[in-house]
Scaffold this motif. Structure first.
Motif, mmCIF file in Angstrom:
data_model
loop_
_atom_site.group_PDB
_atom_site.id
_atom_site.type_symbol
_atom_site.label_atom_id
_atom_site.label_comp_id
_atom_site.label_asym_id
_atom_site.label_seq_id
_atom_site.Cartn_x
_atom_site.Cartn_y
_atom_site.Cartn_z
ATOM 1 N N THR A 97 0.841 -1.199 0.000
ATOM 2 C CA THR A 97 0.000 0.000 0.000
ATOM 3 C C THR A 97 0.876 1.250 0.000
ATOM 4 O OG1 THR A 97 -1.753 -1.162 1.212
ATOM 5 C CG2 THR A 97 -1.803 1.261 1.258
ATOM 6 N N ILE A 146 -9.628 1.510 -4.717
ATOM 7 C CA ILE A 146 -8.624 0.538 -4.298
ATOM 8 C C ILE A 146 -9.112 -0.851 -4.675
ATOM 9 C CG2 ILE A 146 -7.432 -0.497 -2.322
ATOM 10 C CD1 ILE A 146 -7.611 2.240 -0.974
ATOM 11 N N TYR A 172 -3.240 3.526 4.613
ATOM 12 C CA TYR A 172 -3.924 4.533 3.798
ATOM 13 C C TYR A 172 -4.286 5.752 4.642
ATOM 14 C CZ TYR A 172 -7.721 6.462 0.881
ATOM 15 O OH TYR A 172 -8.544 7.274 0.142
ATOM 16 N N ALA A 202 -13.385 0.526 -2.166
ATOM 17 C CA ALA A 202 -12.406 -0.560 -2.057
ATOM 18 C C ALA A 202 -13.143 -1.845 -2.406
ATOM 19 C CB ALA A 202 -11.812 -0.633 -0.656
ATOM 20 N N ILE A 244 -4.092 0.997 -6.786
ATOM 21 C CA ILE A 244 -4.784 2.215 -6.347
ATOM 22 C C ILE A 244 -4.819 3.208 -7.499
ATOM 23 C CG2 ILE A 244 -4.801 4.136 -4.713
ATOM 24 C CD1 ILE A 244 -3.190 2.360 -2.783
#
Length: 126
Positions: free
Chosen positions: A51, A77, A92, A105, A119
């Motif tokens: 991430t 995401i 995040y 997401a 992302i």
């Protein structure tokens, strides 16, 4: 008028797409995966590390366009395992700590190069 965004501060596009495009008002980024600009793929790293790298790549694209994370309006995401959501979200949240953008997401069957996360973002340039 469409303008292509291209920077060495994020992995180069490896197909028929651009790192980002803009019409001067909105910026649309391509999905960023945990791949370094040197070509190191972090697919075997933790979801937190993946991430962080994807967001670092996003920063490079935003910067090239004259934007920052504060200009991001919407983030999408993609996770290959929704059970990674909480750990991803903790990382995040450090990136978008003040007035975070809208976000979706979703879990997907697979992502490019076997990574766990991708992302993409939409930002304003006004």
């Amino acid at each position: 008028m469409k303008r292509i965004i291209d920077t060495d501060d994020a992995p180069a596009a490896v197909g028929a797409y651009s790192q980002a495009t803009t019409n001067g008002e909105l910026l649309f980024t391509a999905g960023q995966i945990p791949l370094t600009t040197e070509g190191e793929l972090l697919a075997d790293e933790s979801i937190e590390a993946q991430t962080e790298q994807a967001l670092y790549n996003l920063d490079g694209v935003l910067d090239e366009a004259g934007a920052t994370s504060a200009d991001v309006l919407k983030v999408t995401i993609f996770l290959d395992d929704i059970d990674d959501f909480e750990a991803m979200n903790d990382t995040y949240a450090e990136y978008f700590d003040d007035e975070p953008p809208a976000r979706s997401a979703v879990e997907v069957a697979a992502l490019p190069k076997g990574v766990s996360i991708e992302i993409e973002a939409i930002a304003t340039l006004e």
